[in-house]
Design a protein around this motif. Sequence first.
Motif, PDB file in Angstrom:
ATOM      1  N   UNK A 260     -11.769  -2.011   2.753  1.00 32.80           N
ATOM      2  CA  UNK A 260     -10.578  -1.901   2.052  1.00 32.80           C
ATOM      3  C   UNK A 260      -9.591  -2.717   3.248  1.00 32.80           C
ATOM      4  N   UNK A 261      -9.990  -3.165   4.351  1.00 40.70           N
ATOM      5  CA  UNK A 261      -9.163  -3.747   5.415  1.00 40.70           C
ATOM      6  C   UNK A 261      -8.542  -5.045   4.861  1.00 40.70           C
ATOM      7  N   UNK A 262      -7.225  -5.300   4.865  1.00 36.09           N
ATOM      8  CA  UNK A 262      -6.408  -6.509   4.893  1.00 36.09           C
ATOM      9  C   UNK A 262      -5.612  -6.647   6.128  1.00 36.09           C
ATOM     10  N   UNK A 263      -5.814  -7.867   6.770  1.00 34.42           N
ATOM     11  CA  UNK A 263      -5.001  -7.999   8.005  1.00 34.42           C
ATOM     12  C   UNK A 263      -3.622  -7.916   7.769  1.00 34.42           C
ATOM     13  N   UNK A 264      -2.909  -8.667   6.921  1.00 36.75           N
ATOM     14  CA  UNK A 264      -1.542  -8.965   6.861  1.00 36.75           C
ATOM     15  C   UNK A 264      -0.962  -7.368   6.405  1.00 36.75           C
ATOM     16  N   UNK A 265      -1.678  -6.606   5.668  1.00 29.50           N
ATOM     17  CA  UNK A 265      -1.165  -5.337   5.396  1.00 29.50           C
ATOM     18  C   UNK A 265      -1.213  -4.251   6.477  1.00 29.50           C
ATOM     19  N   UNK A 266      -2.226  -4.259   7.358  1.00 29.66           N
ATOM     20  CA  UNK A 266      -2.458  -3.498   8.477  1.00 29.66           C
ATOM     21  C   UNK A 266      -1.222  -3.801   9.524  1.00 29.66           C
ATOM     22  N   UNK A 267      -1.077  -4.965   9.720  1.00 29.00           N
ATOM     23  CA  UNK A 267      -0.216  -5.557  10.566  1.00 29.00           C
ATOM     24  C   UNK A 267       1.304  -5.046  10.290  1.00 29.00           C
ATOM     25  N   UNK A 268       1.601  -5.255   8.632  1.00 27.66           N
ATOM     26  CA  UNK A 268       2.708  -4.735   8.198  1.00 27.66           C
ATOM     27  C   UNK A 268       2.865  -3.170   8.245  1.00 27.66           C
ATOM     28  N   UNK A 269       1.799  -2.312   8.501  1.00 27.47           N
ATOM     29  CA  UNK A 269       2.063  -0.854   8.611  1.00 27.47           C
ATOM     30  C   UNK A 269       2.224  -0.691   9.977  1.00 27.47           C
ATOM     31  N   UNK A 270       1.833  -1.282  10.929  1.00 30.79           N
ATOM     32  CA  UNK A 270       2.161  -1.189  12.521  1.00 30.79           C
ATOM     33  C   UNK A 270       3.527  -1.592  12.660  1.00 30.79           C
ATOM     34  N   UNK A 271       3.967  -2.767  12.089  1.00 32.70           N
ATOM     35  CA  UNK A 271       5.327  -3.211  12.202  1.00 32.70           C
ATOM     36  C   UNK A 271       6.401  -1.991  11.682  1.00 32.70           C
ATOM     37  N   UNK A 272       6.225  -1.385  10.519  1.00 30.11           N
ATOM     38  CA  UNK A 272       6.949  -0.529  10.038  1.00 30.11           C
ATOM     39  C   UNK A 272       6.777   0.675  10.697  1.00 30.11           C
ATOM     40  N   UNK A 273       5.852   1.099  11.286  1.00 29.11           N
ATOM     41  CA  UNK A 273       5.961   2.344  12.149  1.00 29.11           C
ATOM     42  C   UNK A 273       6.800   2.157  13.436  1.00 29.11           C
ATOM     43  N   UNK A 274       6.785   0.922  13.607  1.00 25.74           N
ATOM     44  CA  UNK A 274       7.680   0.559  15.047  1.00 25.74           C
ATOM     45  C   UNK A 274       8.990   0.480  14.442  1.00 25.74           C
ATOM     46  N   UNK A 275       9.412  -0.429  13.595  1.00 26.71           N
ATOM     47  CA  UNK A 275      10.738  -0.750  13.399  1.00 26.71           C
ATOM     48  C   UNK A 275      11.473   0.480  12.671  1.00 26.71           C
ATOM     49  N   UNK A 276      10.636   1.127  11.737  1.00 29.11           N
ATOM     50  CA  UNK A 276      11.281   2.255  11.086  1.00 29.11           C
ATOM     51  C   UNK A 276      11.186   3.705  11.363  1.00 29.11           C
ATOM     52  N   UNK A 277       9.977   3.890  11.833  1.00 24.98           N
ATOM     53  CA  UNK A 277       9.673   5.150  12.531  1.00 24.98           C
ATOM     54  C   UNK A 277       9.828   5.419  13.966  1.00 24.98           C
ATOM     55  N   UNK A 278      10.026   4.309  14.365  1.00 24.37           N
ATOM     56  CA  UNK A 278      10.449   4.374  16.011  1.00 24.37           C
ATOM     57  C   UNK A 278       9.238   4.569  16.739  1.00 24.37           C
ATOM     58  N   UNK A 279       8.024   4.391  16.450  1.00 28.36           N
ATOM     59  CA  UNK A 279       7.007   4.396  17.141  1.00 28.36           C
ATOM     60  C   UNK A 279       6.635   3.153  18.027  1.00 28.36           C
ATOM     61  N   UNK A 280       6.891   3.469  19.178  1.00 31.50           N
ATOM     62  CA  UNK A 280       6.829   2.195  20.029  1.00 31.50           C
ATOM     63  C   UNK A 280       5.532   2.152  20.733  1.00 31.50           C
ATOM     64  N   UNK A 281       4.739   3.119  20.945  1.00 31.81           N
ATOM     65  CA  UNK A 281       3.308   3.049  21.620  1.00 31.81           C
ATOM     66  C   UNK A 281       2.277   3.640  20.858  1.00 31.81           C
ATOM     67  N   UNK A 282       0.876   3.108  21.045  1.00 31.74           N
ATOM     68  CA  UNK A 282      -0.028   3.289  20.336  1.00 31.74           C
ATOM     69  C   UNK A 282      -1.378   3.630  21.161  1.00 31.74           C
ATOM     70  N   UNK A 283      -2.513   3.556  20.598  1.00 29.82           N
ATOM     71  CA  UNK A 283      -3.598   3.965  21.532  1.00 29.82           C
ATOM     72  C   UNK A 283      -4.741   2.720  21.257  1.00 29.82           C
ATOM     73  N   UNK A 284      -5.456   2.292  22.249  1.00 32.95           N
ATOM     74  CA  UNK A 284      -6.312   1.026  22.005  1.00 32.95           C
ATOM     75  C   UNK A 284      -7.774   1.738  22.468  1.00 32.95           C
ATOM     76  N   UNK A 285      -8.506   1.281  21.821  1.00 32.84           N
ATOM     77  CA  UNK A 285     -10.032   1.800  21.977  1.00 32.84           C
ATOM     78  C   UNK A 285     -11.257   0.652  21.661  1.00 32.84           C
TER      79      UNK A 285
END
Length: 153
Positions: free
Chosen positions: A26-51
Amino acid sequence: MLYEVDIDLLLKVLSYMPSRPAGNYPWEDKRVQEVLKAMKNMAGIQQGRLNVRRGKETKGKGLRLKNRPATHGLGTWRGTSGFTSPEWVNKAKQEYPNVPTLIVILEEGRKEDGWEGLPFYLPTLVIPKNKFVFMFNYSEVAEELEDDIDFQD
């Protein structure tokens, strides 16, 4: 190890590994990037984790996963976590439940394992436990809703 990074870095990492449709994954590049942008812009989440997982057994040359597509139109290759180990996903959820975690796997991509013979990266995004709801229209063309639809609780 889970490294703290800016959401913008997660977006940049994803931009370097475009995907193509693959069975029921179920991965779609554009949709996943939109989710991250929404977290940053609407939910104020500025940091994440990378593994990033490269494979200890192969001395960093990549994991040796078998390409086992879903059968009968159900599921993904390895279940709800895609290619990612459930332990890695659970660790991200337990240790950093309020931020997104991008798990990136380097896959050797060997033909004998069912791949195309080239190494590549497999991303998995772990969403924060907050009550996020993301809705996407998978069509590129907007459609009108019928006027007689009755929306009830």
